[in-house]
Design a protein around this motif. Sequence first.
Motif: not given
Length: 186
Positions: A7-12, A23-36, A84-91
Motif C-alpha cells: 500500500v502506497l501512502f504518498p506525500g502531499i 521505484y519502491s512500487a516496482k520493487l513490490a510488484r517484482a516480488r509479487g505484491c498487489d499494489l494499492l 510511505s512518503k512524508s505526510i504519508g509516513t504519519a498516515i
Amino acid sequence: MSNQLAVLFPGIGYHIDKPLLYYSAKLARARGCDLLAVQYPALPTGLRGHTEKIEQAVQTALSAAEEQLTAIDWTAYDRVFFLSKSIGTAIAARYAVQHNIHPRQVYYTPIEQALPYLDPTGIAFHGTADPWANTEMITNGCRKVGIPLYLTENANHSMETGDTLHDIFILHDIMDETAHWMDSTT
C-alpha cells in the motif's frame, strides 16, 4: 489476487509517480505484491512550520485512507508492505496502530507526526538537509523505537541534493536498501 500487498501512502506534493514511490512500487510488484495507492482529498499547502495545520492535514488524509482501506481483509495476505512518503509516513504509521495491523513499513522522509506511531519492523530514510523534519528529532525517534535509519548527507525532503548524477546514486542506494529489507522480511 496475490498473497502479498503493498500500500502506497504518498506525500502531499510527492505523488506515486515520483522516484521513491514509483521505484519502491516496482520493487513490490517484482516480488509479487498487489499494489494499492491511497488517495487523499485536496489538502492545504504551506504547512511547513505549522504543526497544528499539519496535524489537521494528517487527520483529513487518515480519514480518507480509512475509507479506502476499510474493505481489505489484512489476514488474507501473508505479507503486507506500507510504503510511505512524508505526510504519508504519519498516515501509514497511525493507520497500522489504530487498526492493530503490523505491515512491514518503509518510511521515506518521515515527519515528526509519524514518530510516536513508528513500527520497529520498519526502516526509515532521511536527508540531513530536509527542511520538513529535524535530523536530530528523526534520529532520536527512530533510535527510540529501534528502526534502522538511513541518513543521507545534504539531501532534502525529496532525498535529492541538486546534483542530478549524485541524486541517481542516492536513489539507487535507497532502493537497494529497500529491496534487501523487503527480501529479508517474512
